[in-house]
Enzyme design. Structure first.
Site, PDB file in Angstrom:
ATOM      1  N   TYR A 322       0.795  -1.222   0.000  1.00  0.00           N
ATOM      2  CA  TYR A 322       0.000   0.000   0.000  1.00  0.00           C
ATOM      3  C   TYR A 322       0.831   1.278   0.000  1.00  0.00           C
ATOM      4  O   TYR A 322       0.261   2.358   0.190  1.00  0.00           O
ATOM      5  CB  TYR A 322      -0.889   0.055   1.252  1.00  0.00           C
ATOM      6  CG  TYR A 322      -1.659  -1.172   1.598  1.00  0.00           C
ATOM      7  CD1 TYR A 322      -2.397  -1.857   0.642  1.00  0.00           C
ATOM      8  CD2 TYR A 322      -1.689  -1.656   2.904  1.00  0.00           C
ATOM      9  CE1 TYR A 322      -3.123  -2.984   0.972  1.00  0.00           C
ATOM     10  CE2 TYR A 322      -2.415  -2.777   3.252  1.00  0.00           C
ATOM     11  CZ  TYR A 322      -3.135  -3.437   2.276  1.00  0.00           C
ATOM     12  OH  TYR A 322      -3.862  -4.549   2.608  1.00  0.00           O
ATOM     13  N   CYS A 348      15.012 -10.731  -1.821  1.00  0.00           N
ATOM     14  CA  CYS A 348      15.457 -10.496  -3.197  1.00  0.00           C
ATOM     15  C   CYS A 348      14.317  -9.974  -4.066  1.00  0.00           C
ATOM     16  O   CYS A 348      13.885 -10.620  -5.035  1.00  0.00           O
ATOM     17  CB  CYS A 348      16.043 -11.775  -3.786  1.00  0.00           C
ATOM     18  SG  CYS A 348      17.594 -12.247  -3.003  1.00  0.00           S
TER      19      CYS A 348
END
Length: 425
Positions: A322, A348
Site C-alpha cells: 500500500y 530479493c
C-alpha cells in the site's frame, strides 16, 4: 499515550526494554502493549457510551487486523466481540473466550463448509454479500434444519480509505451488493424459512481520516432501514463496519472517536436498532511495533545510502502493498545529525523497500530500530518468503512479557513438508 517511549536512553514497551526482548529472542519480532490495547478499546467504548443510540453497541474487533490469541484475549477481557472472515478466525475468537453471540461472520467468499460451521457455532450474524451467497446459505441452513440471523452488506457507492487497495465501498469494489439489489434480496430472505434477515451492514474502507464518507454511508443504511420497514420488513440491527483511521505517531490523520460516535448516533437516531462496529486498526495499530536490527549501511559512491535491516517485506507487507508509512525510530538513539536513507530489507525483491529518502537519526550496524504503528495488519500478513522463519510475536503487560507466537526453527519449517515418496532413494 501508546506505551512505547524512551526511558533511560532506551525504548520501552510499558515497563520492558526492547533491548531486553531482542537479546532474548532475536529480531525481527513484533511487540504488543496490552495497556495500549485496553486503552484504545476503552476510548471507543466511552465515546459510544456518550449517546443513547450507541450505548449498547457491539464492538466486534476485526480479527484480520491482529489474530494473535493473546491479543484477542486481552480485548475479550474488555468486552469486545469479533468480526471474522474465515472459519479459522471464528475458531481463534472462540479460543480467546469470545462468546458466539459476539461474533460476526463477514467476507465475500465464505465456503459452504465455513457457513455450516458458523451456523453450528451460533454466531451473532452472518453478513451476506451477494445473491449467490444467499442461495448457498439457504441451502446449507436447510440441510442443517437451522434458521440463522443474517445481515446484508450494502455497497453504498461511497468508497474511502488511505489507498485504492483498502477502499471497500466504491461501485467497482467486490464487497457487498448495491442498494437496489439488497432491497430485493431482503424480501427474498424474509420469505425463506431457512434464514432470518435482521439488518444491514456496510464497510467502506480502511484508514479513513475524515468522517464525511462514513456519514454518507451511514445515511444510506438509515434510508434503507426506513424503506424496508415501510414495506413491512423488520430491521433490528445495523452494522456500521470499521475503517476509522489512526495517527501514525508523528503524522496527523486521526478522526476523533467522540466525533465518530456522534455521527453514528445521529444516523441511528429514532431507529431503535442494535448497532455494531468493526474496528481493527484503531484498536491494534499503535499497540504494536516491529523490532528490527540494522545489518549494515550500504553507502554507494553515487551518494545513495541504504539502511539494510534484518526485517523484510515478508515480515511487514504494508509498505510494499500500500505504500504505507511507518515511522522508524532507533531503540537507543545516538547523538548526531539526521540524514536520508533508503530503508530496505534482505529479500530479493526491489519491492522489499520500506521507505525512500527517509530522514532518520544516525543508525549503524547492530543498532536496534522499531517500526511504529505495526500492531495491525503486520503479523497477520507475514509469511516465510525466501524461506525466512515466520516473525515471532511478544505481548508486554506492565513489567511482564511473553512470547505469544514463537519463531519456528529451520528444522520445524522443513518438517512441515513431506518429500514425495518416489523421490526418496
Amino acid at each position: 499515550m501508546n506505551h512505547f517511549e524512551i526511558r533511560d536512553g532506551v525504548m520501552h514497551a510499558e515497563g520492558v526494554s526492547l533491548e531486553a526482548i531482542a537479546a532474548e529472542i532475536g529480531t525481527p519480532a513484533y511487540v504488543y502493549s496490552a495497556a495500549t490495547l485496553r486503552r484504545h478499546a476503552r476510548v471507543l467504548r466511552e465515546a459510544l457510551d456518550g449517546h443513547a443510540e450507541t450505548t449498547d453497541a457491539l464492538i466486534a474487533f476485526a480479527v484480520k487486523a491482529n489474530s494473535n490469541l493473546s491479543v484477542l484475549k486481552v480485548l475479550a477481557g474488555e468486552g469486545l466481540g469479533a468480526d471474522t472472515v474465515s472459519e479459522g478466525e471464528i475458531r481463534r475468537a472462540l479460543a480467546a473466550g469470545i462468546a458466539p453471540e459476539k461474533i460476526v461472520f463477514s467476507g465475500v467468499g465464505k465456503t459452504d463448509t465455513e457457513l455450516a460451521f458458523a451456523i453450528r457455532t451460533g454466531v451473532l450474524e452472518i453478513n451476506v454479500e451477494s445473491a449467490a451467497e444467499l442461495d448457498r446459505l439457504i441451502a446449507v441452513a436447510a440441510g442443517l434444519g437451522a434458521r440463522p440471523d443474517i445481515v446484508f452488506r450494502v455497497n453504498p457507492r461511497v468508497g474511502s480509505g488511505a489507498h485504492a487497495k483498502i477502499t471497500t465501498g466504491a461501485p467497482a469494489d467486490k464487497f457487498g451488493a448495491p442498494v437496489e439489489e439488497v432491497m430485493a434480496l431482503y424480501a427474498r430472505a424474509a420469505a425463506s424459512n431457512h434464514v432470518r434477515p435482521v439488518g444491514l451492514a456496510c464497510h467502506i474502507g480502511s484508514q479513513i481520516t475524515e468522517l464525511s464518507p462514513l456519514k454518507a454511508a451511514f445515511a444510506v443504511l438509515r434510508r434503507m432501514t426506513l424503506d424496508l420497514r415501510a414495506q413491512g420488513f423488520e430491521v433490528h440491527r445495523l452494522d456500521f463496519g470499521g475503517g476509522l483511521g489512526v495517527p501514525y505517531f508523528d503524522r496527523p490523520g486521526e478522526a476523533d472517536p467522540v466525533d465518530y460516535a456522534a455521527v453514528a448516533a445521529e444516523a441511528a437516531r429514532g431507529l431503535d436498532v442494535q448497532l455494531a462496529f468493526e474496528p481493527g486498526r484503531m484498536i491494534a495499530a499503535n499497540a504494536g511495533v516491529l523490532l528490527t536490527r540494522v545489518i549494515h549501511v550500504n553507502e554507494r559512491p553515487d551518494g545513495m545510502r541504504f539502511l539494510v535491516l534484518d526485517s523484510a517485506m515478508n515480515d511487514l507487507m504494508r509498505p510494499a502493498l500500500y505504500d504505507a508509512f511507518h515511522d522508524i525510530r532507533p531503540v537507543r538513539p545516538r547523538e548526531g545529525a539526521a540524514g536520508p536513507y533508503d530503508v530496505v530489507g534482505p529479500v530479493c525483491e526491489t519491492g522489499d523497500t520500506f521507505a525512500k529518502d527517509r530522514v532518520l537519526p544516525p543508525l549503524e550496524a547492530g543498532d536496534l530500530a522499531a517500526f511504529m504503528t505495526a500492531g495491525a495488519y503486520g503479523a497477520t500478513m507475514a509469511n516465510e518468503y525466501n524461506s525466512r522463519p515466520l516473525v515471532p510475536e511478544v505481548l508486554v503487560d506492565g513489567d511482564r512479557w511473553a512470547v505469544v507466537r514463537a519463531r519456528p526453527s529451520y528444522d520445524e519449517m522443513l518438517a512441515r513438508e513431506a518429500v514425495a515418496g518416489w523421490l526418496i532413494p
